[in-house]
Design a protein around this motif. Structure first.
Motif, PDB file in Angstrom:
ATOM      1  N   SER A   1       0.799  -1.234   0.000  1.00 12.57           N
ATOM      2  CA  SER A   1       0.000   0.000   0.000  1.00 12.57           C
ATOM      3  C   SER A   1       0.827   1.277   0.000  1.00 12.57           C
ATOM      4  N   ALA A   2       2.154   1.178  -0.096  1.00 14.57           N
ATOM      5  CA  ALA A   2       2.989   2.377  -0.161  1.00 14.57           C
ATOM      6  C   ALA A   2       2.716   3.123  -1.460  1.00 14.57           C
ATOM      7  N   VAL A   3       2.872   4.431  -1.417  1.00 15.04           N
ATOM      8  CA  VAL A   3       2.634   5.273  -2.587  1.00 15.04           C
ATOM      9  C   VAL A   3       3.915   6.019  -2.930  1.00 15.04           C
ATOM     10  N   ASP A   4       4.310   5.975  -4.194  1.00  9.85           N
ATOM     11  CA  ASP A   4       5.425   6.750  -4.720  1.00  9.85           C
ATOM     12  C   ASP A   4       4.859   7.637  -5.826  1.00  9.85           C
ATOM     13  N   ILE A   5       5.374   8.866  -5.925  1.00 13.17           N
ATOM     14  CA  ILE A   5       4.916   9.809  -6.941  1.00 13.17           C
ATOM     15  C   ILE A   5       6.081  10.120  -7.874  1.00 13.17           C
ATOM     16  N   VAL A   6       5.871   9.913  -9.168  1.00 12.10           N
ATOM     17  CA  VAL A   6       6.882  10.206 -10.180  1.00 12.10           C
ATOM     18  C   VAL A   6       6.358  11.332 -11.066  1.00 12.10           C
ATOM     19  N   THR A   7       7.154  12.393 -11.179  1.00 11.32           N
ATOM     20  CA  THR A   7       6.823  13.514 -12.058  1.00 11.32           C
ATOM     21  C   THR A   7       7.735  13.447 -13.268  1.00 11.32           C
ATOM     22  N   LEU A   8       7.153  13.521 -14.451  1.00 15.74           N
ATOM     23  CA  LEU A   8       7.910  13.406 -15.696  1.00 15.74           C
ATOM     24  C   LEU A   8       7.674  14.638 -16.568  1.00 15.74           C
ATOM     25  N   ILE A   9       8.753  15.189 -17.101  1.00 20.41           N
ATOM     26  CA  ILE A   9       8.655  16.272 -18.074  1.00 20.41           C
ATOM     27  C   ILE A   9       9.071  15.688 -19.413  1.00 20.41           C
ATOM     28  N   CYS A  10       8.203  15.797 -20.396  1.00 23.17           N
ATOM     29  CA  CYS A  10       8.467  15.231 -21.716  1.00 23.17           C
ATOM     30  C   CYS A  10       9.187  16.251 -22.588  1.00 23.17           C
ATOM     31  N   THR A  11      10.306  15.848 -23.182  1.00 32.16           N
ATOM     32  CA  THR A  11      11.039  16.734 -24.079  1.00 32.16           C
ATOM     33  C   THR A  11      10.981  16.272 -25.530  1.00 32.16           C
ATOM     34  N   ALA A  12      10.552  15.062 -25.759  1.00 30.21           N
ATOM     35  CA  ALA A  12      10.324  14.551 -27.116  1.00 30.21           C
ATOM     36  C   ALA A  12       9.201  13.537 -27.023  1.00 30.21           C
ATOM     37  N   GLY A  13       8.077  13.869 -27.601  1.00 31.23           N
ATOM     38  CA  GLY A  13       6.915  12.997 -27.482  1.00 31.23           C
ATOM     39  C   GLY A  13       6.714  12.146 -28.711  1.00 31.23           C
ATOM     40  N   GLY A  14       5.597  11.452 -28.715  1.00 30.41           N
ATOM     41  CA  GLY A  14       5.244  10.632 -29.856  1.00 30.41           C
ATOM     42  C   GLY A  14       4.101   9.710 -29.522  1.00 30.41           C
ATOM     43  N   SER A  15       3.594   9.032 -30.540  1.00 33.86           N
ATOM     44  CA  SER A  15       2.471   8.120 -30.315  1.00 33.86           C
ATOM     45  C   SER A  15       2.906   6.925 -29.472  1.00 33.86           C
ATOM     46  N   THR A  16       4.181   6.539 -29.585  1.00 32.26           N
ATOM     47  CA  THR A  16       4.726   5.494 -28.718  1.00 32.26           C
ATOM     48  C   THR A  16       6.028   6.003 -28.120  1.00 32.26           C
ATOM     49  N   GLY A  17       6.188   5.809 -26.827  1.00 38.16           N
ATOM     50  CA  GLY A  17       7.429   6.195 -26.160  1.00 38.16           C
ATOM     51  C   GLY A  17       7.539   7.682 -25.913  1.00 38.16           C
ATOM     52  N   GLY A  18       8.791   8.160 -25.914  1.00 42.32           N
ATOM     53  CA  GLY A  18       9.079   9.554 -25.645  1.00 42.32           C
ATOM     54  C   GLY A  18      10.350   9.662 -24.836  1.00 42.32           C
ATOM     55  N   THR A  19      10.818  10.899 -24.669  1.00 40.17           N
ATOM     56  CA  THR A  19      11.977  11.179 -23.817  1.00 40.17           C
ATOM     57  C   THR A  19      11.497  12.026 -22.652  1.00 40.17           C
ATOM     58  N   PHE A  20      11.853  11.586 -21.448  1.00 41.29           N
ATOM     59  CA  PHE A  20      11.364  12.232 -20.239  1.00 41.29           C
ATOM     60  C   PHE A  20      12.516  12.538 -19.290  1.00 41.29           C
ATOM     61  N   TYR A  21      12.337  13.576 -18.483  1.00 43.59           N
ATOM     62  CA  TYR A  21      13.190  13.857 -17.333  1.00 43.59           C
ATOM     63  C   TYR A  21      12.295  13.657 -16.124  1.00 43.59           C
ATOM     64  N   ALA A  22      12.745  12.829 -15.175  1.00 39.96           N
ATOM     65  CA  ALA A  22      11.862  12.389 -14.105  1.00 39.96           C
ATOM     66  C   ALA A  22      12.452  12.651 -12.722  1.00 39.96           C
ATOM     67  N   ASN A  23      11.557  12.780 -11.774  1.00 36.75           N
ATOM     68  CA  ASN A  23      11.901  12.938 -10.378  1.00 36.75           C
ATOM     69  C   ASN A  23      10.876  12.111  -9.574  1.00 36.75           C
ATOM     70  N   ALA A  24      11.316  11.485  -8.495  1.00 37.63           N
ATOM     71  CA  ALA A  24      10.412  10.684  -7.687  1.00 37.63           C
ATOM     72  C   ALA A  24      10.442  11.145  -6.234  1.00 37.63           C
ATOM     73  N   VAL A  25       9.287  11.160  -5.631  1.00 37.17           N
ATOM     74  CA  VAL A  25       9.144  11.371  -4.190  1.00 37.17           C
ATOM     75  C   VAL A  25       8.558  10.074  -3.668  1.00 37.17           C
ATOM     76  N   LEU A  26       9.265   9.455  -2.721  1.00 38.56           N
ATOM     77  CA  LEU A  26       8.946   8.089  -2.326  1.00 38.56           C
ATOM     78  C   LEU A  26       8.328   7.977  -0.932  1.00 38.56           C
ATOM     79  N   ASN A  27       7.622   6.862  -0.762  1.00 40.95           N
ATOM     80  CA  ASN A  27       7.159   6.383   0.532  1.00 40.95           C
ATOM     81  C   ASN A  27       6.098   7.252   1.189  1.00 40.95           C
ATOM     82  N   PHE A  28       5.032   7.491   0.464  1.00 38.57           N
ATOM     83  CA  PHE A  28       3.851   8.115   1.069  1.00 38.57           C
ATOM     84  C   PHE A  28       3.001   6.994   1.651  1.00 38.57           C
ATOM     85  N   SER A  29       3.455   6.364   2.751  1.00 33.82           N
ATOM     86  CA  SER A  29       2.716   5.234   3.299  1.00 33.82           C
ATOM     87  C   SER A  29       1.813   5.659   4.421  1.00 33.82           C
TER      88      SER A  29
END
Length: 149
Positions: free
Chosen positions: A121-149
């Motif tokens: 039941s732990a919750v982690d939040i990942v925020t992603l900024i897309c710098t190259a998108g597409g119908s499949t995949g993409g390039t992202f820069y990500a950050n995570a904040v962990l353990n919202f339990s």
């Protein structure tokens, strides 16, 4: 002027300042700044399974990982310049996510993906900024904040 579309022309009689287009996969366009005096939000989409995320369903989505499984992050319909938020819930324990797959690149601070919280039941939040998108995949820069339990 075409089926399922209309435009508002204020600064030009050939290029609409606002163009609204209906239909699946359509994009409406506003060619100036937008000020919102109330809330602007994307509804939480919770029917994501196995880390397969269709960003057309909203910029904020939630997945529940199955216990002891490895899920491959498989985004579709990402738009360059968009910010996305992924809420990850551990359904049991030790559900994992593999962040890169065919057509998808996720860049993390320090070059290493975080270790998700493994407790039930732990919750982690990942925020992603897309710098190259597409119908499949993409390039992202990500950050995570962990353990919202």
């Amino acid at each position: 002027t075409t089926a399922n579309a209309f435009g508002v022309y204020m600064s030009s009689n050939t290029i609409p300042d606002l163009q609204v287009i209906g239909g699946a996969g359509a994009e409406s366009t506003l060619s100036s700044s937008l000020k919102v005096t109330g809330q602007a939000y994307s509804e939480l989409h919770t029917s994501v399974s196995n880390a397969t995320v269709d960003w057309n369903n909203g910029n904020v989505q939630e997945i529940t990982l199955a216990s002891g499984t490895t899920n491959v992050f498989t985004p579709t319909n990402a738009k360059a310049g968009a910010t996305y938020i992924l809420k990850i819930i551990q359904g049991g324990t030790s559900g994992l996510v593999t962040w890169e797959s065919s057509g998808t690149v996720v860049n993390w601070s320090g070059g290493t993906a975080p270790t998700l919280t493994a407790t039930s039941s732990a919750v982690d939040i990942v925020t992603l900024i897309c710098t190259a998108g597409g119908s499949t995949g993409g390039t992202f820069y990500a950050n995570a904040v962990l353990n919202f339990s």
